[in-house]
Scaffold this active site. Structure first.
Site, PDB file in Angstrom:
ATOM      1  N   GLY A  30       0.833  -1.209   0.000  1.00 10.95           N
ATOM      2  CA  GLY A  30       0.000   0.000   0.000  1.00 10.95           C
ATOM      3  C   GLY A  30       0.858   1.245   0.000  1.00 10.95           C
ATOM      4  O   GLY A  30       1.982   1.234  -0.501  1.00 10.95           O
ATOM      5  N   SER A  31       0.325   2.297   0.590  1.00  9.33           N
ATOM      6  CA  SER A  31       1.017   3.585   0.556  1.00  9.33           C
ATOM      7  C   SER A  31       2.215   3.589   1.503  1.00  9.33           C
ATOM      8  O   SER A  31       2.280   2.802   2.456  1.00  9.33           O
ATOM      9  CB  SER A  31       0.055   4.698   0.970  1.00  9.33           C
ATOM     10  OG  SER A  31      -0.260   4.549   2.340  1.00  9.33           O
TER      11      SER A  31
ATOM     12  N   GLU B 253       5.766  -3.569   0.662  1.00 10.13           N
ATOM     13  CA  GLU B 253       5.794  -3.265  -0.769  1.00 10.13           C
ATOM     14  C   GLU B 253       4.955  -1.999  -0.928  1.00 10.13           C
ATOM     15  O   GLU B 253       3.727  -2.057  -0.952  1.00 10.13           O
ATOM     16  CB  GLU B 253       5.231  -4.452  -1.550  1.00 10.13           C
ATOM     17  CG  GLU B 253       5.707  -4.493  -2.983  1.00 10.13           C
ATOM     18  CD  GLU B 253       4.749  -3.807  -3.909  1.00 10.13           C
ATOM     19  OE1 GLU B 253       5.009  -2.629  -4.241  1.00 10.13           O
ATOM     20  OE2 GLU B 253       3.748  -4.420  -4.286  1.00 10.13           O
TER      21      GLU B 253
ATOM     22  N   GLY C  48       2.722   2.002   5.199  1.00 12.45           N
ATOM     23  CA  GLY C  48       3.868   1.122   5.454  1.00 12.45           C
ATOM     24  C   GLY C  48       4.702   1.580   6.633  1.00 12.45           C
ATOM     25  O   GLY C  48       5.176   0.770   7.428  1.00 12.45           O
TER      26      GLY C  48
HETATM   27  C1  UN1 Z   1       1.419  -3.736  -7.626  1.00 18.77           C
HETATM   28  O1  UN1 Z   1       1.162  -2.760  -8.338  1.00 18.77           O
HETATM   29  O2  UN1 Z   1       1.219  -3.689  -6.386  1.00 18.77           O
HETATM   30  O3  UN1 Z   1       4.693  -5.838 -12.043  1.00 18.77           O
HETATM   31  C2  UN1 Z   1       1.885  -5.034  -8.123  1.00 18.77           C
HETATM   32  C3  UN1 Z   1       3.486  -5.574 -12.107  1.00 18.77           C
HETATM   33  C4  UN1 Z   1       2.513  -6.581 -11.565  1.00 18.77           C
HETATM   34  C5  UN1 Z   1       2.396  -6.446 -10.092  1.00 18.77           C
HETATM   35  C6  UN1 Z   1       2.147  -5.044  -9.605  1.00 18.77           C
HETATM   36  N1  UN1 Z   1       2.970  -7.914 -11.892  1.00 18.77           N
HETATM   37  O4  UN1 Z   1       3.054  -4.536 -12.609  1.00 18.77           O
END
Ligand code: UN1
Length: 499
Positions: A234-235, A256, A239
């Protein structure tokens, strides 16, 4: 039928009980603003009970041989294949992705299941030579415990699968808190998971549990020492809050977060290919991927030619109902996202930007905008910020090192790419003094990564790695083991201690 009614019908077909619709969490499709009602949210007591159940599930699941755990994930992959079009359509209806991208997301779930099945027969450790005679050292990876998974609206199901497929083969139960903007796809996935569990036969109860509701659920899970790992997408703001709470109890977090992904275009680049890559990565998913292209850093000698082609392509982009054939740009997720888009554009203009194309709200039901390209005089504050919408900022350069510096001079570090036919430029971009991101590509855009690689990024992106390669290690605890098979008890480092 409204988009919401379609979504409700799919859930019924997947076996989700109507009882879920008796709560107070409003649902809404960004396609037409329709709602099929409000969902039941997990109470604090239910969150507590879910964690307790997960702890019990862990006690049983960690004893199941890893390849047998892989069998559950194999069955999950089969069930996902069978439900692929339904789940993909739920993604379209709830997150607003075009049909092909919804299908792509469902495929990403299937791919990670296949990967995890193979992994269930690996999870390899090391053997190490001991300095002591008749001793044997090894490093083993053990199951970790309940994994809390917090996911975002933009990949409402694939990111759960990245985490769940790995966690399950690693011996960990999962507790899932999906975005409150996309609870319906989560309910659909949970129903499919239950099918796999039923076919598996003897899985412990509560191996993957779903908790629908707001941020307080994520906060409770982050604070709970019974969840040794919190994996959150998320943002950056979210995070940082998760990281603080989890660190406060010395737990592990896998983050992430935001990206501010760039493409450097050099004089030798194939511009035709670059235009296609830019369109997909800047406009695909309406600019709402963590990996979306947000900054185009283009050499001054090709800037005019490239932007002219892009403006032409953007001018005819089909924006609209993502279920319709030919549409490439669906809606933004909600009104707040449209406001964020408009605010960023007006800030950009204040900071010296010139909007070359797009940037307007489309008059229709639902939350549609026309993707924008903005020429910027410099990498100003608005460009350093991740706006989750289809805005592409264009900056120019004359010296390659300067271009790389510009690319790296933002707080985020997820994905990056260079378009060039020069081996020197390509390799410099991939070198220790090149891109500082978790993902670096040559002659492809920054988005659309395959599951086989580790996915994640540096700096404010959070440092986590999910999905392929050895990302599985985050879901396990490392144990160094020493076994003495001699009849003596020599001590390490030659220490003598005779009693
Ligand atoms: C995301 O935007 O959180 O590489 C994941 C990509 C995708 C996954 C994105 N396979 O754009």
């Amino acid at each position: 039928m409204t988009a919401a009614a379609d979504a409700k019908a799919i859930l019924t077909r997947l076996g989700v009980s109507d009882a879920v619709w008796t709560g107070d969490l409003p649902t809404r499709s960004p396609i037409d603003g329709s709602s099929a009602g409000s969902l039941v949210q997990a109470t604090p007591d239910q969150v507590e009970a879910a964690v307790a159940r997960s702890v019990e599930a862990f006690k049983a699941w960690r004893r199941v041989p890893a390849p047998r755990r892989g069998e559950l994930v194999r069955l999950l992959g089969e069930e996902l294949r069978a439900a692929k079009t339904d789940l993909a359509m739920l993604v379209t209806l709830e997150a607003g992705k075009i049909v092909s991208e919804g299908l792509g997301e469902a495929q990403e779930m299937i791919d990670i299941c296949d990967f995890a099945v193979g992994l269930s027969r690996q999870l390899y450790g090391l053997t190490l030579p001991s300095e002591r005679p008749g001793h044997h050292m090894r490093e083993t990876w053990q199951p970790l415990g309940p994994v809390a998974v917090v996911t975002a609206f933009n990949f409402p199901i694939a990111v759960w699968a990245w985490n769940a497929a790995l966690a399950l083969v690693c011996g960990d139960p999962v507790i899932w808190k999906p975005s409150e903007k996309t609870p319906l796809t989560a309910l659909g996935v949970q129903a499919v998971f239950e099918r796999a569990v039923a076919r598996f036969g003897d899985a412990p109860e509560g191996l993957s549990q779903l908790l629908i509701g707001g941020r307080e659920i994520g906060e409770a899970l982050s604070a709970d020492p019974r969840a040794p790992l919190v994996s959150a997408t998320g943002s950056t703001r979210m995070g940082k809050a998760v990281a603080r709470t989890v660190a406060g109890r010395l737990g592990r977090s896998l983050l992430e977060l935001g990206g501010n992904n760039a493409m450097i275009v050099t004089p030798s680049a194939d511009l035709e290919m670059a235009v296609r890559a830019i369109a997909f990565s800047a406009v695909g998913t309406a600019g709402q991927r963590c990996t979306s292209l947000r900054r185009l850093i283009v050499h001054e000698s090709v800037a005019e030619a490239l932007t002219a082609r892009l403006v032409k392509a953007y001018a005819t982009l089909p924006v609209g109902d993502p279920r319709k054939d030919g549409v490439l740009v669906g809606p933004l997720i909600d009104e707040a996202a449209v406001t964020g888009f408009e605010t960023a554009l007006s800030d950009a203009v204040t900071q010296g930007g010139q909007v070359l194309v797009g940037g307007t709200r489309v008059e229709a039901e639902g939350t549609y905008v026309t993707p924008a390209i903005v020429r910027m005089p410099a990498q100003t504050a608005v460009v350093e910020h991740e706006t989750f919408a289809p805005i592409l900022y264009v900056l120019t350069w004359s010296d390659f090192d300067q271009a790389v510096e510009l690319q790296n001079a933002v707080p985020q570090g997820l994905s990056s790419c260079v378009f060039t036919d020069s081996v020197r430029e390509a390799e410099a971009f991939l070198s220790a003094w090149g891109s500082d991101c978790g993902i670096a590509n040559v002659n492809i855009g920054p988005s659309g990564a395959e599951i086989g690689g580790a996915f994640g990024g540096e700096k404010e992106t959070g440092g986590g790695r999910e999905s392929g390669s050895d990302a599985w290690k985050a879901y396990m605890r490392r144990q160094t083991q020493t076994v003495n098979f001699s009849a003596d008890l020599p001590l390490a480092q030659g220490v003598k201690f005779d009693v």
